[in-house]
Design an enzyme around this catalytic site. Structure first.
Site, PDB file in Angstrom:
ATOM      1  N   PHE A   1      -2.833 -11.539   3.245  1.00 12.00           N
ATOM      2  CA  PHE A   1      -1.418 -11.256   2.960  1.00 12.00           C
ATOM      3  C   PHE A   1      -0.811 -10.217   3.903  1.00 12.00           C
ATOM      4  O   PHE A   1       0.349  -9.839   3.750  1.00 12.00           O
ATOM      5  CB  PHE A   1      -1.241 -10.796   1.501  1.00 12.00           C
ATOM      6  CG  PHE A   1      -2.039  -9.562   1.128  1.00 12.00           C
ATOM      7  CD1 PHE A   1      -1.564  -8.286   1.405  1.00 12.00           C
ATOM      8  CD2 PHE A   1      -3.264  -9.677   0.488  1.00 12.00           C
ATOM      9  CE1 PHE A   1      -2.290  -7.157   1.064  1.00 12.00           C
ATOM     10  CE2 PHE A   1      -4.004  -8.548   0.128  1.00 12.00           C
ATOM     11  CZ  PHE A   1      -3.510  -7.279   0.420  1.00 12.00           C
TER      12      PHE A   1
ATOM     13  N   TYR B   1       0.045   0.179   6.643  1.00  9.73           N
ATOM     14  CA  TYR B   1      -0.858  -0.656   5.838  1.00  9.73           C
ATOM     15  C   TYR B   1      -2.068  -1.116   6.658  1.00  9.73           C
ATOM     16  O   TYR B   1      -2.639  -2.157   6.371  1.00  9.73           O
ATOM     17  CB  TYR B   1      -0.100  -1.861   5.286  1.00  9.73           C
ATOM     18  CG  TYR B   1       0.766  -1.536   4.079  1.00  9.73           C
ATOM     19  CD1 TYR B   1       0.196  -1.135   2.874  1.00  9.73           C
ATOM     20  CD2 TYR B   1       2.154  -1.655   4.129  1.00  9.73           C
ATOM     21  CE1 TYR B   1       0.975  -0.847   1.762  1.00  9.73           C
ATOM     22  CE2 TYR B   1       2.946  -1.375   3.012  1.00  9.73           C
ATOM     23  CZ  TYR B   1       2.349  -0.975   1.828  1.00  9.73           C
ATOM     24  OH  TYR B   1       3.112  -0.702   0.711  1.00  9.73           O
TER      25      TYR B   1
ATOM     26  N   HIS C   1       5.561   1.665  -4.139  1.00  5.34           N
ATOM     27  CA  HIS C   1       4.196   1.989  -3.708  1.00  5.34           C
ATOM     28  C   HIS C   1       3.821   3.360  -4.246  1.00  5.34           C
ATOM     29  O   HIS C   1       4.659   4.249  -4.339  1.00  5.34           O
ATOM     30  CB  HIS C   1       4.145   2.024  -2.168  1.00  5.34           C
ATOM     31  CG  HIS C   1       2.865   2.609  -1.629  1.00  5.34           C
ATOM     32  ND1 HIS C   1       1.709   1.881  -1.526  1.00  5.34           N
ATOM     33  CD2 HIS C   1       2.564   3.867  -1.207  1.00  5.34           C
ATOM     34  CE1 HIS C   1       0.745   2.655  -1.041  1.00  5.34           C
ATOM     35  NE2 HIS C   1       1.244   3.865  -0.830  1.00  5.34           N
TER      36      HIS C   1
ATOM     37  N   ARG D   1       0.364   6.398 -10.556  1.00  3.72           N
ATOM     38  CA  ARG D   1      -0.076   4.994 -10.623  1.00  3.72           C
ATOM     39  C   ARG D   1       0.090   4.442 -12.038  1.00  3.72           C
ATOM     40  O   ARG D   1       0.393   3.270 -12.225  1.00  3.72           O
ATOM     41  CB  ARG D   1      -1.512   4.860 -10.104  1.00  3.72           C
ATOM     42  CG  ARG D   1      -1.532   4.976  -8.575  1.00  3.72           C
ATOM     43  CD  ARG D   1      -2.907   4.960  -7.999  1.00  3.72           C
ATOM     44  NE  ARG D   1      -3.526   3.652  -7.961  1.00  3.72           N
ATOM     45  CZ  ARG D   1      -3.282   2.718  -7.039  1.00  3.72           C
ATOM     46  NH1 ARG D   1      -2.383   2.932  -6.097  1.00  3.72           N
ATOM     47  NH2 ARG D   1      -3.926   1.571  -7.055  1.00  3.72           N
TER      48      ARG D   1
ATOM     49  N   THR E   1      -0.487  -3.430  -9.717  1.00  2.19           N
ATOM     50  CA  THR E   1       0.071  -3.964  -8.463  1.00  2.19           C
ATOM     51  C   THR E   1       0.832  -5.266  -8.719  1.00  2.19           C
ATOM     52  O   THR E   1       1.911  -5.483  -8.168  1.00  2.19           O
ATOM     53  CB  THR E   1      -1.069  -4.232  -7.445  1.00  2.19           C
ATOM     54  OG1 THR E   1      -1.836  -3.034  -7.319  1.00  2.19           O
ATOM     55  CG2 THR E   1      -0.525  -4.626  -6.092  1.00  2.19           C
TER      56      THR E   1
ATOM     57  N   ARG F   1       6.990  -1.132 -12.276  1.00  2.00           N
ATOM     58  CA  ARG F   1       6.829  -2.509 -11.769  1.00  2.00           C
ATOM     59  C   ARG F   1       7.171  -3.541 -12.839  1.00  2.00           C
ATOM     60  O   ARG F   1       7.733  -4.593 -12.527  1.00  2.00           O
ATOM     61  CB  ARG F   1       5.421  -2.697 -11.222  1.00  2.00           C
ATOM     62  CG  ARG F   1       5.264  -2.050  -9.833  1.00  2.00           C
ATOM     63  CD  ARG F   1       3.848  -2.121  -9.354  1.00  2.00           C
ATOM     64  NE  ARG F   1       3.688  -1.657  -7.990  1.00  2.00           N
ATOM     65  CZ  ARG F   1       2.569  -1.117  -7.530  1.00  2.00           C
ATOM     66  NH1 ARG F   1       1.520  -0.960  -8.330  1.00  2.00           N
ATOM     67  NH2 ARG F   1       2.494  -0.736  -6.265  1.00  2.00           N
TER      68      ARG F   1
END
Ligand code: CMP
Length: 138
Positions: free
Chosen positions: A58, A50, A116, A86, A92, A103
């Protein structure tokens, strides 16, 4: 357009026992598994993965979380893999994710969001190479 993307089933979803249901949804959506492994990231390796978010507030929380337990990493193949995946996983922030997305079904918060998916073809290649050698991709 590349036909591959990289996914991680994150520690929250693994701990809650959702890995099987998530993989089932991925396969039923038409993605082929090119490579797959279960592993636990160190904080260093999570930070490397990341790295683009290193300056974000964050970042520390993200690295702690992603190294807090076992994950599953996989390279997936399908026409239009990056945008289609996606769409399958949803926004997200799970509170903003569409009904039926991974999600929406399995994530609890923006930080602990179950899964992810690569955000571009370029990153899909970089992220796939982060986890897998040429000998592990079929
Ligand atoms: P992911 O798609 O894996 O890519 C970057 C991750 O950073 C993202 O999922 C979230 O889990 C996390 N993230 C993004 N924004 C925030 C935030 N505001 N607070 C905590 N984590 C975040």
């Amino acid at each position: 357009m590349s036909n591959r993307t990289l996914t991680m089933i994150k520690p929250d979803a693994m701990k809650k026992g959702h890995a099987g249901a998530i993989l089932d949804k991925i396969i039923k959506a038409g993605f082929r598994i090119v490579a797959i492994k279960q592993l636990k990231l160190t904080t260093e390796k999570a930070g490397e993965f990341y790295d683009v978010h290193r300056a974000r507030p964050f970042f520390g929380e993200l690295v702690e979380f992603m190294s807090s337990g076992v994950i599953i990493a996989a390279i997936l193949e399908k026409e239009n893999a990056v945008p289609d995946f996606r769409k399958l996983i949803g926004a997200t922030d799970p509170a903003k994710a569409e009904e039926g997305t991974i999600r929406k079904l399995f994530a609890s918060s923006l930080g602990e969001n179950a899964i992810h998916g690569s955000d571009s073809d370029e990153n899909a290649k970089i992220e796939g190479d982060f986890f897998f050698s040429a000998l592990e991709k079929f």
